[in-house]
Structure formats: C-alpha cells, structure tokens
Design an enzyme around this catalytic site. Structure first.
Site, PDB file in Angstrom:
ATOM      1  N   TRP A 150       0.778  -1.313  -0.085  1.00  0.00           N
ATOM      2  CA  TRP A 150      -0.026  -0.147  -0.073  1.00  0.00           C
ATOM      3  C   TRP A 150       0.927   1.236   0.115  1.00  0.00           C
ATOM      4  O   TRP A 150       0.210   2.294  -0.302  1.00  0.00           O
ATOM      5  CB  TRP A 150      -0.931  -0.039   1.293  1.00  0.00           C
ATOM      6  CG  TRP A 150      -0.129  -0.202   2.541  1.00  0.00           C
ATOM      7  CD1 TRP A 150      -0.217  -1.535   3.166  1.00  0.00           C
ATOM      8  CD2 TRP A 150       0.649   0.519   3.105  1.00  0.00           C
ATOM      9  NE1 TRP A 150       0.875  -1.358   4.109  1.00  0.00           N
ATOM     10  CE2 TRP A 150       1.166  -0.197   4.355  1.00  0.00           C
ATOM     11  CE3 TRP A 150       0.979   1.747   3.124  1.00  0.00           C
ATOM     12  CZ2 TRP A 150       2.247   0.507   5.294  1.00  0.00           C
ATOM     13  CZ3 TRP A 150       1.864   2.364   3.901  1.00  0.00           C
ATOM     14  CH2 TRP A 150       2.484   1.842   5.158  1.00  0.00           C
ATOM     15  N   ASN A 151       2.061   1.187   0.364  1.00  0.00           N
ATOM     16  CA  ASN A 151       2.795   2.459   0.557  1.00  0.00           C
ATOM     17  C   ASN A 151       3.293   3.291  -0.630  1.00  0.00           C
ATOM     18  O   ASN A 151       3.307   4.396  -0.655  1.00  0.00           O
ATOM     19  CB  ASN A 151       4.146   2.220   1.559  1.00  0.00           C
ATOM     20  CG  ASN A 151       5.071   1.349   0.713  1.00  0.00           C
ATOM     21  OD1 ASN A 151       4.783   0.774  -0.294  1.00  0.00           O
ATOM     22  ND2 ASN A 151       6.501   1.450   1.111  1.00  0.00           N
ATOM     23  N   LYS A 174      -2.578  -8.647  -7.809  1.00  0.00           N
ATOM     24  CA  LYS A 174      -3.276  -8.519  -6.443  1.00  0.00           C
ATOM     25  C   LYS A 174      -2.749  -7.233  -5.759  1.00  0.00           C
ATOM     26  O   LYS A 174      -1.880  -7.141  -5.160  1.00  0.00           O
ATOM     27  CB  LYS A 174      -3.350  -9.566  -5.703  1.00  0.00           C
ATOM     28  CG  LYS A 174      -4.284  -9.550  -4.464  1.00  0.00           C
ATOM     29  CD  LYS A 174      -3.888 -10.245  -3.105  1.00  0.00           C
ATOM     30  CE  LYS A 174      -2.983  -9.550  -2.293  1.00  0.00           C
ATOM     31  NZ  LYS A 174      -3.441  -8.239  -1.703  1.00  0.00           N
ATOM     32  N   PRO A 175      -3.709  -6.127  -5.816  1.00  0.00           N
ATOM     33  CA  PRO A 175      -3.285  -4.942  -5.015  1.00  0.00           C
ATOM     34  C   PRO A 175      -3.359  -5.018  -3.424  1.00  0.00           C
ATOM     35  O   PRO A 175      -4.170  -6.130  -3.129  1.00  0.00           O
ATOM     36  CB  PRO A 175      -4.049  -3.830  -5.602  1.00  0.00           C
ATOM     37  CG  PRO A 175      -5.521  -4.360  -6.203  1.00  0.00           C
ATOM     38  CD  PRO A 175      -4.889  -5.864  -6.497  1.00  0.00           C
ATOM     39  N   GLY A 228       6.943  -6.182  -0.612  1.00  0.00           N
ATOM     40  CA  GLY A 228       6.283  -6.263   0.814  1.00  0.00           C
ATOM     41  C   GLY A 228       7.060  -6.875   1.821  1.00  0.00           C
ATOM     42  O   GLY A 228       8.399  -6.570   1.769  1.00  0.00           O
ATOM     43  N   SER A 229       6.525  -7.319   3.161  1.00  0.00           N
ATOM     44  CA  SER A 229       7.165  -7.487   4.072  1.00  0.00           C
ATOM     45  C   SER A 229       8.355  -8.817   3.726  1.00  0.00           C
ATOM     46  O   SER A 229       7.874  -9.772   3.013  1.00  0.00           O
ATOM     47  CB  SER A 229       6.636  -7.604   5.187  1.00  0.00           C
ATOM     48  OG  SER A 229       5.715  -8.700   4.981  1.00  0.00           O
ATOM     49  N   GLU A 251      10.851  -7.833  -3.647  1.00  0.00           N
ATOM     50  CA  GLU A 251      11.261  -6.466  -3.017  1.00  0.00           C
ATOM     51  C   GLU A 251      11.058  -6.506  -1.800  1.00  0.00           C
ATOM     52  O   GLU A 251       9.585  -6.229  -1.394  1.00  0.00           O
ATOM     53  CB  GLU A 251      10.751  -5.516  -3.971  1.00  0.00           C
ATOM     54  CG  GLU A 251      11.297  -5.523  -5.452  1.00  0.00           C
ATOM     55  CD  GLU A 251      12.663  -4.651  -5.654  1.00  0.00           C
ATOM     56  OE1 GLU A 251      13.092  -4.239  -4.586  1.00  0.00           O
ATOM     57  OE2 GLU A 251      13.162  -5.173  -6.590  1.00  0.00           O
ATOM     58  N   CYS A 285      10.275   1.706   1.859  1.00  0.00           N
ATOM     59  CA  CYS A 285      11.327   0.671   2.405  1.00  0.00           C
ATOM     60  C   CYS A 285      12.590   1.296   2.266  1.00  0.00           C
ATOM     61  O   CYS A 285      13.514   0.415   2.766  1.00  0.00           O
ATOM     62  CB  CYS A 285      11.053  -0.490   1.072  1.00  0.00           C
ATOM     63  SG  CYS A 285      11.166   0.224  -0.458  1.00  0.00           S
ATOM     64  N   GLU A 382      12.133  -2.328  11.022  1.00  0.00           N
ATOM     65  CA  GLU A 382      11.650  -1.395   9.860  1.00  0.00           C
ATOM     66  C   GLU A 382      10.569  -0.689  10.642  1.00  0.00           C
ATOM     67  O   GLU A 382       9.672  -1.102  11.331  1.00  0.00           O
ATOM     68  CB  GLU A 382      11.072  -2.015   8.978  1.00  0.00           C
ATOM     69  CG  GLU A 382      11.182  -1.336   7.681  1.00  0.00           C
ATOM     70  CD  GLU A 382      10.629  -2.178   6.571  1.00  0.00           C
ATOM     71  OE1 GLU A 382       9.891  -3.023   6.725  1.00  0.00           O
ATOM     72  OE2 GLU A 382      10.841  -1.808   5.363  1.00  0.00           O
TER      73      GLU A 382
HETATM   74  P1  NAP Z   1       2.873  -6.933   3.425  1.00  0.00           P
HETATM   75  O1  NAP Z   1       2.127  -7.017   4.873  1.00  0.00           O
HETATM   76  O2  NAP Z   1       3.898  -8.197   3.283  1.00  0.00           O
HETATM   77  O3  NAP Z   1       1.780  -7.015   2.557  1.00  0.00           O
HETATM   78  C1  NAP Z   1       2.131  -6.934   1.044  1.00  0.00           C
HETATM   79  C2  NAP Z   1       1.159  -7.449   0.114  1.00  0.00           C
HETATM   80  O4  NAP Z   1       1.124  -8.942   0.567  1.00  0.00           O
HETATM   81  C3  NAP Z   1      -0.105  -6.972   0.160  1.00  0.00           C
HETATM   82  O5  NAP Z   1      -0.814  -7.024  -0.860  1.00  0.00           O
HETATM   83  C4  NAP Z   1      -0.782  -7.941   1.271  1.00  0.00           C
HETATM   84  O6  NAP Z   1      -2.106  -7.915   1.056  1.00  0.00           O
HETATM   85  C5  NAP Z   1      -0.261  -9.286   0.831  1.00  0.00           C
HETATM   86  N1  NAP Z   1      -0.178 -10.177   1.716  1.00  0.00           N
HETATM   87  C6  NAP Z   1      -0.203 -10.334   3.060  1.00  0.00           C
HETATM   88  N2  NAP Z   1      -0.063 -11.444   3.518  1.00  0.00           N
HETATM   89  C7  NAP Z   1      -0.310 -12.406   2.543  1.00  0.00           C
HETATM   90  C8  NAP Z   1      -0.329 -13.773   2.273  1.00  0.00           C
HETATM   91  N3  NAP Z   1      -0.242 -14.816   3.346  1.00  0.00           N
HETATM   92  N4  NAP Z   1      -0.373 -14.421   1.090  1.00  0.00           N
HETATM   93  C9  NAP Z   1      -0.411 -13.521  -0.180  1.00  0.00           C
HETATM   94  N5  NAP Z   1      -0.176 -12.051  -0.037  1.00  0.00           N
HETATM   95  C10 NAP Z   1      -0.278 -11.672   1.210  1.00  0.00           C
HETATM   96  O7  NAP Z   1       3.665  -5.553   3.548  1.00  0.00           O
HETATM   97  P2  NAP Z   1       2.986  -3.948   3.763  1.00  0.00           P
HETATM   98  O8  NAP Z   1       2.946  -3.952   5.226  1.00  0.00           O
HETATM   99  O9  NAP Z   1       1.909  -3.946   2.964  1.00  0.00           O
HETATM  100  O10 NAP Z   1       4.227  -3.119   2.890  1.00  0.00           O
HETATM  101  C11 NAP Z   1       5.185  -2.705   3.574  1.00  0.00           C
HETATM  102  C12 NAP Z   1       6.448  -3.521   3.320  1.00  0.00           C
HETATM  103  O11 NAP Z   1       6.729  -3.526   2.001  1.00  0.00           O
HETATM  104  C13 NAP Z   1       7.556  -3.260   4.234  1.00  0.00           C
HETATM  105  O12 NAP Z   1       8.211  -4.186   4.689  1.00  0.00           O
HETATM  106  C14 NAP Z   1       8.401  -2.375   2.960  1.00  0.00           C
HETATM  107  O13 NAP Z   1       9.868  -2.329   3.308  1.00  0.00           O
HETATM  108  C15 NAP Z   1       8.086  -3.401   1.683  1.00  0.00           C
HETATM  109  N6  NAP Z   1       8.362  -2.443   0.499  1.00  0.00           N
HETATM  110  C16 NAP Z   1       9.530  -2.952  -0.044  1.00  0.00           C
HETATM  111  C17 NAP Z   1       9.820  -2.229  -1.372  1.00  0.00           C
HETATM  112  C18 NAP Z   1      10.993  -2.538  -2.028  1.00  0.00           C
HETATM  113  O14 NAP Z   1      10.827  -2.385  -3.329  1.00  0.00           O
HETATM  114  N7  NAP Z   1      11.976  -3.564  -1.530  1.00  0.00           N
HETATM  115  C19 NAP Z   1       8.920  -1.111  -1.668  1.00  0.00           C
HETATM  116  C20 NAP Z   1       7.653  -0.943  -0.979  1.00  0.00           C
HETATM  117  C21 NAP Z   1       7.714  -1.645   0.266  1.00  0.00           C
HETATM  118  P3  NAP Z   1      -3.082  -7.363   2.112  1.00  0.00           P
HETATM  119  O15 NAP Z   1      -2.487  -6.242   2.778  1.00  0.00           O
HETATM  120  O16 NAP Z   1      -4.358  -7.057   1.211  1.00  0.00           O
HETATM  121  O17 NAP Z   1      -3.444  -8.515   2.992  1.00  0.00           O
END
Ligand code: NAP
Length: 479
Positions: A150-151, A174-175, A228-229, A251, A285, A382
């Site tokens: 979402w960020n 999948k957003p 994501g995470s 990423e 991130c 983080e």
């Molecule tokens: P997240 O909780 O890992 O969620 C990311 C995505 O994964 C969302 O679409 C989420 O959907 C989905 N998701 C969550 N659990 C899942 C599962 N069990 N199976 C499939 N999909 C699943 O991360 P966030 O809190 O949204 O984003 C922040 C993280 O992203 C931070 O760690 C940040 O550093 C990282 N990030 C990295 C980069 C990079 O380029 N390296 C860029 C931006 C962000 P739902 O939320 O709808 O459940």
C-alpha cells in the site's frame, strides 16, 4: 468523489462486481471511500486463465507494437495526474504533492520499459567449433503475477506491469486491501489505451492468503513478483519454487542507515535526512531507518535535525502545505508507539515528538530520538513511521559495522565531502543501493533492489526488463 473512481475488479477485459465487497478507508478521516469486490481463489483462477489465453497474441506482437499501446497508457496517466494523485492521497494518506509525484514516478516505468523492450538484444557468441554457431534470444516468460503493498499504490504496480507487458508477458495483479482504488484506476486507463482483454488483470481481495496461494502455485503462472514485508515474501517465494519453480522477484523490507561523517556539509545532511526519513511519513522501504552521526558533529546535527523535524506540517494530505499525512492504519500507529516507548524506556531521549498527533487517530508527531543503541528494537526493526533514531559513532569502521549490522540490505545513504572515503564506504556497505550526499535517489532508469533479506532481483533500469524475459540459447549445428 466515489463516482470518480472504479470500484469493480478487472478480469479478462471485464469489470467484475459481485455481492461480497469490502470497504476502502481514508486513513486521515476514517471515511469509507468505496467498496470493492472481495474476490477469492475461483476468480483468481479465472484471471490467471484469462492471462494465459491472452499471452500468445500479446507475445506475438512486436516490441514496437506493444510499445505504442504502453506509450498511450503512459500519456493517459500523465493527463490524469490530478485525479490519480487525489485517489492515492485519499486511500493512502500521503500529501497530495507526494501523491502526484508518485503518479509521475509510477508512469515513468511504463514509458521507460515501453522503450527499453525495443532494445532487448540477444548475443552472438563466438563458436568453439567450426561446425556450430551460437546465439541467444530473449523471450517473454508467460503469465506473471504480482502482489504489491500500500505504501506506493501505483508505482509498485507499474514497476512490475511496465516491464512485464513491454516484454510480451501478461499479468495478474493483487493490490493490497488498503489501496485497491489506484490499481483499478490504472487498469481503467490501460483499457482505454488499448490493452487487449486478459493482458492486465486486477483481483481485489481481503483474502490475501487464498489469492496468493493461487498466484504462487498455479502451474499457468511462470513468474511471480512481490513487494512487501520480508516474512510474507519468504513464504510466497518458497511456495513459488515448491510448485513449478517459477521465476521470482522479491522486493522486501529495509533498515536503511544514513551516515553523517564529521566532514559532511551538515545542512545538506539535515536536508537529506529529512527527505529520506520523512517521505510518506516514514513509510517507504528506503526511508532512513537509523541515522548514524559521527561524534564531533553529533550535538550540532541533532539540534538542527530536531528543529527541521519540529517544523514539519502534519495533517490531512489534501490540505495545502501538509508534509506528513496519516499513517496507513491503527496497526501502523501502534507499532510506532511501541518502538518509541521501548527506546525511551531503554534510555533514548525524544528531542522532538515522541507522541501521537492531535490531527487524528492515525497521525504521529514527527520524532527525533537521541541516544539510540544497537540493542533497541528501533535500531533492528523497520519503523515505517515518522521517527528518526540517532546513533553516535567514531570513524569509518564503526560506521560501517553499525550500518551493516542488520539482516536487511536495501538502501543506504551517507554524507561526506572526502572523495576517497566516498569510494571506500560505498564499497563496504552491504546494500543494493548506496546514495552519497543525497536523500532521494529512486527513478525508472536505476536498478532498484536489495541484498541479503531485502530480496531478489531489480526493478527499473535495464536490469528490470531482464526479470521478465527468458534468455534462450540457440545452437546452429551441422555446418
Ligand atoms: P505486507 O504485509 O507483506 O503486504 C504486502 C502485500 O502482500 C499486500 O498486498 C498484502 O495484502 C499481501 N499479503 C499479505 N499476506 C499475504 C499472504 N499470506 N499471501 C499473499 N499475500 C499476502 O507488507 P506491507 O505492510 O503492505 O508493506 C510494507 C512492506 O513492504 C515493508 O516491509 C516495506 O519495506 C516493503 N516494501 C518494499 C519495497 C521494495 O522495493 N523493496 C517497496 C515498498 C515496500 P493485504 O495487505 O491485502 O493482506
């Protein structure tokens, strides 16, 4: 406002509604912006099947033919920046100027890859035998799947969809549940641009695990890209390998150090630290997560940084002049509160901030913490919030040791005027990206990505296209 954006999912060129829906909130006000379909495994399989059916014709187009459609998509986005920026602010909370900046940044990946795919050259390899000739060609992989955070509701999609589609792949996205409206607005513009049905699909859901399972285990999906995470990324990456050895890009999280050496231009370092740390209220991130300051300038730097941070304007991202918007949700606020509380209890000092902000339940006061040490969680985790922890060090060795003392390896920053030190330290930092004397660096032409547990692969640059193409070796024998 709800009439200004799409609230249906997009599969096989059709807008898919349905009874089961979930609300999308404005994190600044708690207001419901709209309700989007809560799709599941069955609809995800339909989207994958549509992407699979659309693949041969899309892949058969020339790179130039695809590029013309993608360029149109880019132009439509650029003509619609005001609306897209507003949607990003409404569902993500970031200030409007930053949101429009994200829309421009997001669009740049579509433009860049539309051009770059025309230059996806293979190689001729000097033969080892006079009876053979060797070449490589590059080809699209097939159906790609993307799960995004979402960020950056728009840019994290275009960094994947841009190269995927330019290379001749099709994609299912999948957003995140917090910010699906931007994804749907993008799909709408893609449809207008002439993307054929099935080439781009958006599945909205709260059932991330069920949808993620289809995307990671379907034999029809050949490439999976996740932002994501780190914890979720590891699980999904393992599922991809365990199913049909999909190509993967991950990423993941970061824990960026920003080092200020005693020879730095202190005002430039303060400016860079604010830009890096407080962008999107600290929810990127690549945000500086730990600010390491050399002992001789620690006090003066801390004072100047605290003054600059105290002056940041907090509020609803739609208000003019706001620099720090709402955090994404109550969980984000609770995490920041816990990290700050633990640091203060362990001996850190809040030079400014250190509490929630009166603007609303999801707002946190921009904070500078002095006296942070390696054993505090705020050093290890983080933060994803507007909190700048300061750590004192002496000399290059200690700076590098502190900076590298993390499982992450995404972005790093340092400030110094000594050119020899710049080379030395840049080489010693275990990070995929090093930014010297600059707090902001990301754009479409650079390879963005991490080392260690920050992930696999690169987005942007020439490298970003390679992630979406197979290299095929061809031997011409029998001469
Ligand atoms: P997240 O909780 O890992 O969620 C990311 C995505 O994964 C969302 O679409 C989420 O959907 C989905 N998701 C969550 N659990 C899942 C599962 N069990 N199976 C499939 N999909 C699943 O991360 P966030 O809190 O949204 O984003 C922040 C993280 O992203 C931070 O760690 C940040 O550093 C990282 N990030 C990295 C980069 C990079 O380029 N390296 C860029 C931006 C962000 P739902 O939320 O709808 O459940």
């Amino acid at each position: 406002m709800s009439s200004a954006f799409r609230v249906d999912a997009y599969i096989d060129g059709k807008w898919v509604g349905g009874e089961r829906r979930f609300p999308v909130y404005n994190p600044a006000t708690g207001e419901v912006l709209g309700e989007v379909p809560d799709l599941g495994a069955a609809e995800t399989e339909q989207a994958v099947a549509a992407a699979h059916a659309a693949f041969p014709a899309w892949a058969a187009k020339t790179a130039k033919e695809r590029s013309i459609i993608l360029r149109r998509w880019y132009d439509l986005i650029m003509a619609d920046l005001d609306r897209l920026g507003e949607i990003i602010t409404l569902e993500g909370g970031k200030p409007l100027a930053e949101a429009k900046g994200e829309a421009t940044y997001g669009a740049s990946f579509i433009e860049w890859f539309a051009e770059e795919a025309k230059r996806a050259y293979g190689r001729t390899i000097p033969t080892t035998t006079s009876t053979r000739r060797y070449v490589t060609i590059k080809q699209p992989i097939g159906v790609c799947a993307a799960i995004t955070p979402w960020n950056f509701p728009m840019a994290m999609i275009t960094r994947k969809a841009g190269p995927a589609l330019a290379a001749g792949n099709t994609i299912v996205i999948k957003p995140p549940q917090q910010t699906p409206l931007t994804a749907l607005a993008l799909a709408e513009l893609g449809e207008k641009a002439g993307l054929p049905p099935g080439v781009l699909n958006v599945v909205t859901t709260t059932k991330s695990a069920a949808v993620g399972e289809v995307l990671t285990t379907s034999p029809l999906v050949r490439k999976f890209s996740f932002t994501g995470s780190t914890g979720i990324g590891k699980k999904l990456g393992a599922a991809c390998v365990g199913s049909n050895v999909k190509r993967i890009s991950l990423e993941l999280g970061g824990n960026a150090p920003l080092i200020v050496f005693a020879d730095a231009d202190i005002d430039a370092a303060v400016k860079g630290a604010v830009a890096s740390k407080f962008r999107n209220a600290g929810q990127t991130c690549v945000c500086a997560n730990r600010i390491l300051v050399e002992a001789p300038i620690y006090d003066v730097f801390a004072k100047k940084l605290a003054e600059a941070v105290a002056a940041l304007k907090v509020g609803d991202g739609r208000q003019a002049g706001v620099e720090i918007g709402a955090l994404i949700d109550d969980k984000a606020i609770a995490k920041v509160e816990e990290l700050v509380g633990q640091a203060l209890a362990s001996g850190a000092l809040a030079l400014t901030g250190g509490t929630r902000h009166a603007a609303g339940p999801n707002f946190y006061t921009p904070t500078v913490l002095s006296g942070v040490t390696r054993n505090m969680d705020v050093f290890r985790e983080e933060i994803f919030g507007p909190v700048a922890p300061l750590i004192k060090f002496n000399g290059d060795d200690e700076a590098v040791s502190l900076a590298n003392d993390t499982e992450y390896g995404l972005a790093s920053y340092f400030f110094s005027k000594d050119v020899n030190r710049c080379w030395r330290v840049a080489e010693r930092l275990d990070y995929g990206m090093v930014s010297i004397n600059d707090g902001i660096f990301s754009n479409e032409v650079i390879p963005f990505g991490g080392m260690k547990e920050s992930g696999l692969g690169r987005e942007g640059g020439v490298e970003g296209l390679e992630e979406y193409m197979d290299v095929k070796f061809v031997n011409f024998g029998g001469f």
